[in-house]
Motif scaffolding. Structure first.
Motif, PDB file in Angstrom:
ATOM      1  N   ARG A  72      42.597  55.457 129.121  1.00 43.72           N
ATOM      2  CA  ARG A  72      41.600  55.101 130.132  1.00 43.72           C
ATOM      3  C   ARG A  72      40.591  56.243 130.322  1.00 43.72           C
ATOM      4  N   ASP A 169      33.193  48.249 129.108  1.00 48.59           N
ATOM      5  CA  ASP A 169      33.181  48.667 130.509  1.00 48.59           C
ATOM      6  C   ASP A 169      31.998  47.987 131.182  1.00 48.59           C
ATOM      7  N   LEU A 195      37.548  48.559 132.614  1.00 47.90           N
ATOM      8  CA  LEU A 195      37.811  48.854 131.210  1.00 47.90           C
ATOM      9  C   LEU A 195      38.613  47.732 130.554  1.00 47.90           C
ATOM     10  N   MET A 267      44.170  46.315 127.435  1.00 54.35           N
ATOM     11  CA  MET A 267      43.728  46.376 128.828  1.00 54.35           C
ATOM     12  C   MET A 267      42.629  45.346 129.029  1.00 54.35           C
ATOM     13  N   ASP A 270      40.520  46.629 133.700  1.00 52.66           N
ATOM     14  CA  ASP A 270      41.325  47.665 134.353  1.00 52.66           C
ATOM     15  C   ASP A 270      42.780  47.259 134.566  1.00 52.66           C
ATOM     16  N   GLU A 272      46.292  46.990 133.117  1.00 51.15           N
ATOM     17  CA  GLU A 272      47.004  47.553 131.971  1.00 51.15           C
ATOM     18  C   GLU A 272      48.023  46.540 131.453  1.00 51.15           C
TER      19      GLU A 272
END
Length: 489
Positions: A72, A169, A195, A267, A270, A272
């Motif tokens: 990240r 992003d 992300l 991902m 954001d 995970e």
């Protein structure tokens, strides 16, 4: 006395035979070697199943959380400081897990990929490109068909093309090649804020087919400098001199017909997903792709590669059915497997192909896949004492004398660890050793290749080079999936 001889006679005879086998290793060795053993990989179902269970048990550890945090941070740094595409010199500091060199001899004697080296955590500086290259999950090659294929595994048909990491992003997209170098940048407003990291295959369109469809196996060691050139339409570029040229206008539409086939997710917005099971990741991708709107004009096409249960019908359809892109391999994902980053190989993802499915079964520099080199080329890690080790930590050969001196001169800055390419006459699948005179060909720089070959890849290549009947066939896969037969142990 006669009674005692009758009772103890068989035991004494067995002890004598055992001692004879110990004193003369060749006696015991002849039981498992010889011509029949040379072409049969002795990776039994039980051994491979135990290897997969061990990998499943090792998934939950503290190192995984540190790795995704590093990913990240480094990815966002690349986006924020991304004025230059050629970030070859950019470095990052990450936590790394390395095995010590003290167990070289033990590893060599055991000939096994067990926990030979002690693990230790340390801070390490890496080139940013090398860091990204280490994040792709590396599958092993199928030498034995898992008995639970239809119940515990998912299957997808991977198209020809180079594997990449697609990072986004807030719609700003950056695609990294398998070497970690930049492929291209563009915008795609369909992707979520936050992300997003996808495991994709770059499928080229209206360019020279022989070059665009060359698979990752044939292109993995290509010089990466060419990868750094940016399409002028993207608005930024770097000259060959000391200066740079940057376009300040709006990025244009990407040139060429290029599609990204999405195979997995690390991902998303954001969230995970690297520690989620493969079944969960596939479901997540299917749900998110169902919500995507129409493709913007300045975005590349994204195609989700469907992953289905590895049933006999699905195998038959994937193998014999038509496809929109040339096929490269069938990839099998263990349903409970996590996405394995920063590891040289994982037994929870298996690859399979044959000559009908793919034109690149055997490694070859021929872009059409027709010419077969006389000797098998293998990329191995040079360790202390001249030992050559695979990605799964199996010592398969040892360099001595002039060969070792030549290998060390290829990369004098490296202290005992380097990737080298060697050519061999053959492979002993029983003892898991390389046969014939090893010829050191070249040093493989880290900027073009991160990991050595796994034992599974070496054995798979050897079996198909020999046209051996021991190769796993599509019929074996279908029969095991249907429960009609079990693969030979």
């Amino acid at each position: 006395q006669g009674i005692w001889l009758t009772i103890l006679g068989p035991a004494l005879l067995a002890a004598a035979m055992s001692a004879l086998a110990i004193e003369q290793p060749g006696v015991a060795e002849r039981v498992t070697t010889g011509r029949p053993g040379q072409f049969k990989p002795k990776a039994s179902k039980e051994t491979e199943a135990a290897r997969r269970r061990s990998a499943l048990n090792a998934q939950q550890n503290e190192a995984r959380s540190g790795r995704i945090a590093d990913v990240r941070r480094v990815a966002l740094e690349a986006f924020l400081g991304g004025e230059s595409v050629n970030d070859i010199e950019a470095e990052v500091e990450v936590e790394d897990e390395n095995d010590e060199d003290g167990d070289e001899v033990a590893d060599f004697d055991m000939g096994d990929a067990g926990d030979a080296g002690k693990k230790m955590r340390r801070l390490r500086r890496l080139h940013r490109t090398l860091f990204f290259a280490r994040q792709l999950q590396m599958p092993d090659w199928m030498l034995e068909v898992p008995s639970d294929l239809s119940t515990s595994w998912l299957m997808l048909t991977r198209p020809e093309g180079e594997r990449c990491l697609l990072l986004s992003d807030g719609g700003r997209v950056e695609v990294r090649r398998k070497s970690g170098f930049m492929h291209e940048r563009y915008t795609d407003s369909r992707l979520p804020r936050g992300l997003t990291i996808l495991d994709v295959v770059c499928v080229e369109g209206s360019v020279d087919e022989d070059e665009s469809q060359q698979p990752e196996a044939a292109a993995m060691d290509a010089a990466p400098e060419a990868d750094c050139n940016m399409d002028e339409a993207n608005g930024r570029g770097k000259g060959r001199g000391k200066g740079t040229a940057r376009g300040r206008g709006r990025r244009g539409r990407p040139q060429g017909e290029r599609t990204y086939a999405v195979c997995d997710v690390i991902m998303w917005g954001d969230t995970e997903l690297d520690s989620a099971t493969a079944e969960c990741r596939i479901f997540w991708l299917e749900s998110r792709f169902a919500e995507l709107g129409p493709r913007p004009r300045r975005a590349r096409p994204l195609e989700l590669v469907p992953a289905v249960a590895a049933t006999s019908d699905a195998l038959h359809d994937a193998y014999y059915g038509e496809s929109t892109h040339p096929k490269d391999a069938l990839v099998f994902l263990n349903r409970e497997g996590h996405y394995c980053m920063s590891e040289p190989v994982t037994p929870l993802v298996l690859m399979w192909r044959d000559r009908r499915l793919s034109r690149y079964v055997v490694d070859t520099p021929d872009k059409k896949g027709l010419m077969r080199p006389e000797r098998q080329a293998v990329v191995l890690e040079l360790r202390g004492g001249g030992h050559l080790r695979t990605a799964d930590k199996i010592i398969v050969a040892q360099l001595e004398g002039e060969a070792l001196e030549k290998a060390q001169q290829l990369d004098p800055k490296n202290k005992g660890r380097a990737l080298i390419r060697v050519e061999v006459d053959g492979v002993d699948l029983v003892s898991r050793r390389l046969m014939g005179g090893l010829q050191v060909v070249a040093h493989v720089p880290a900027r073009s290749r991160v990991w050595p070959d796994s034992w599974g890849r070496i054995a798979f290549q050897h079996i198909h080079r020999q046209n051996s009947s021991e190769a796993v066939s599509i019929d074996d896969l279908v029969q095991v999936a249907a429960g009609a037969a079990q693969p030979a142990g």
